[in-house]
Write a protein that holds these residues in place. Structure first.
Motif, PDB file in Angstrom:
ATOM      1  N   TYR A  90      58.410 -21.881  62.482  1.00 20.99           N
ATOM      2  CA  TYR A  90      57.269 -21.482  61.663  1.00 20.99           C
ATOM      3  C   TYR A  90      57.703 -21.045  60.272  1.00 20.99           C
ATOM      4  O   TYR A  90      56.863 -20.677  59.443  1.00 20.99           O
ATOM      5  CB  TYR A  90      56.487 -20.352  62.335  1.00 20.99           C
ATOM      6  CG  TYR A  90      55.862 -20.741  63.655  1.00 20.99           C
ATOM      7  CD1 TYR A  90      55.247 -21.976  63.829  1.00 20.99           C
ATOM      8  CD2 TYR A  90      55.870 -19.868  64.726  1.00 20.99           C
ATOM      9  CE1 TYR A  90      54.681 -22.336  65.031  1.00 20.99           C
ATOM     10  CE2 TYR A  90      55.294 -20.219  65.943  1.00 20.99           C
ATOM     11  CZ  TYR A  90      54.698 -21.453  66.086  1.00 20.99           C
ATOM     12  OH  TYR A  90      54.126 -21.799  67.278  1.00 20.99           O
ATOM     13  N   ASP A  91      58.986 -21.092  59.996  1.00 24.70           N
ATOM     14  CA  ASP A  91      59.502 -20.607  58.717  1.00 24.70           C
ATOM     15  C   ASP A  91      58.879 -21.315  57.517  1.00 24.70           C
ATOM     16  O   ASP A  91      58.496 -20.669  56.540  1.00 24.70           O
ATOM     17  CB  ASP A  91      61.029 -20.734  58.656  1.00 24.70           C
ATOM     18  CG  ASP A  91      61.737 -19.797  59.616  1.00 24.70           C
ATOM     19  OD1 ASP A  91      61.089 -18.839  60.110  1.00 24.70           O
ATOM     20  OD2 ASP A  91      62.929 -20.015  59.882  1.00 24.70           O
ATOM     21  N   LYS A  92      58.774 -22.636  57.572  1.00 24.18           N
ATOM     22  CA  LYS A  92      58.250 -23.392  56.422  1.00 24.18           C
ATOM     23  C   LYS A  92      56.771 -23.121  56.173  1.00 24.18           C
ATOM     24  O   LYS A  92      56.350 -22.985  55.025  1.00 24.18           O
ATOM     25  CB  LYS A  92      58.479 -24.889  56.623  1.00 24.18           C
ATOM     26  CG  LYS A  92      59.942 -25.288  56.564  1.00 24.18           C
ATOM     27  CD  LYS A  92      60.112 -26.767  56.798  1.00 24.18           C
ATOM     28  CE  LYS A  92      61.585 -27.139  56.808  1.00 24.18           C
ATOM     29  NZ  LYS A  92      61.788 -28.565  57.087  1.00 24.18           N
ATOM     30  N   ILE A  93      55.996 -23.023  57.236  1.00 22.10           N
ATOM     31  CA  ILE A  93      54.564 -22.768  57.056  1.00 22.10           C
ATOM     32  C   ILE A  93      54.340 -21.331  56.586  1.00 22.10           C
ATOM     33  O   ILE A  93      53.464 -21.072  55.759  1.00 22.10           O
ATOM     34  CB  ILE A  93      53.765 -23.105  58.339  1.00 22.10           C
ATOM     35  CG1 ILE A  93      52.280 -23.259  58.001  1.00 22.10           C
ATOM     36  CG2 ILE A  93      53.966 -22.093  59.435  1.00 22.10           C
ATOM     37  CD1 ILE A  93      51.455 -23.869  59.121  1.00 22.10           C
ATOM     38  N   ILE A  94      55.156 -20.408  57.066  1.00 18.13           N
ATOM     39  CA  ILE A  94      55.074 -19.016  56.601  1.00 18.13           C
ATOM     40  C   ILE A  94      55.436 -18.929  55.119  1.00 18.13           C
ATOM     41  O   ILE A  94      54.738 -18.282  54.332  1.00 18.13           O
ATOM     42  CB  ILE A  94      55.967 -18.094  57.451  1.00 18.13           C
ATOM     43  CG1 ILE A  94      55.376 -17.934  58.852  1.00 18.13           C
ATOM     44  CG2 ILE A  94      56.161 -16.739  56.783  1.00 18.13           C
ATOM     45  CD1 ILE A  94      56.311 -17.279  59.857  1.00 18.13           C
TER      46      ILE A  94
END
Length: 156
Positions: A90-94
């Protein structure tokens, strides 16, 4: 403001239309992709306004891949998720939601329910009403007043 959030309808949207017709307190539809034409059909059948983004299977439909929506004093980042590797992290969407100064990131793609807060961003994935990969088809009722309330509606 009560919002029905769905994703990955892939042509099977009847349960969504039926729910909206039976619940006249739904103010808006948010569709997180793989069903742009479904969102348009739901709006036609119910008279409800909507936001929708393209998913990886929306080959013939024209919509944005990402949108920022301001609702009830909250900023929502809406995307399908396939461009942000949501199967793996979820790092990129966060990071994208934070860069846009959003409070919430709504996505689909994985067909699995998510309702968790990470690094200050509320991550929501409604799963899929008819093709869930977590065994629980459904959608989300997202209620914005002073706080955000999330209620998962199961239909299987």
């Amino acid at each position: 403001m009560k919002i029905l959030v769905t994703s990955d309808t892939h042509g099977s949207y009847g349960a969504i239309s039926d729910y909206i017709i039976l619940h006249d307190d739904i103010d808006l539809l948010i569709h997180a992709g793989d069903g742009v034409s479904d969102a348009k059909s739901i709006a036609y059948e119910t008279g409800i306004n909507y936001y929708v983004v393209n998913g990886n299977n929306d080959y013939f439909d024209q919509a944005f891949y990402d949108q920022v929506i301001d609702l009830g004093g909250k900023k929502i980042f809406l995307t399908h998720g396939h461009r942000y590797d949501v199967y793996f992290t979820y790092d990129k969407i966060i990071d994208k939601a934070k860069s846009l100064k959003c409070d919430v990131a709504i996505f689909g793609h994985t067909h699995q329910y998510v309702n968790e807060k990470k690094n200050g961003i509320l991550l929501l994935n409604p799963s899929s009403p008819t093709l869930p990969r977590d065994g629980n088809g459904g959608f989300i009722i997202f209620d914005i007043d002073e706080d955000i309330k999330v209620n998962r509606i199961l239909i299987n």
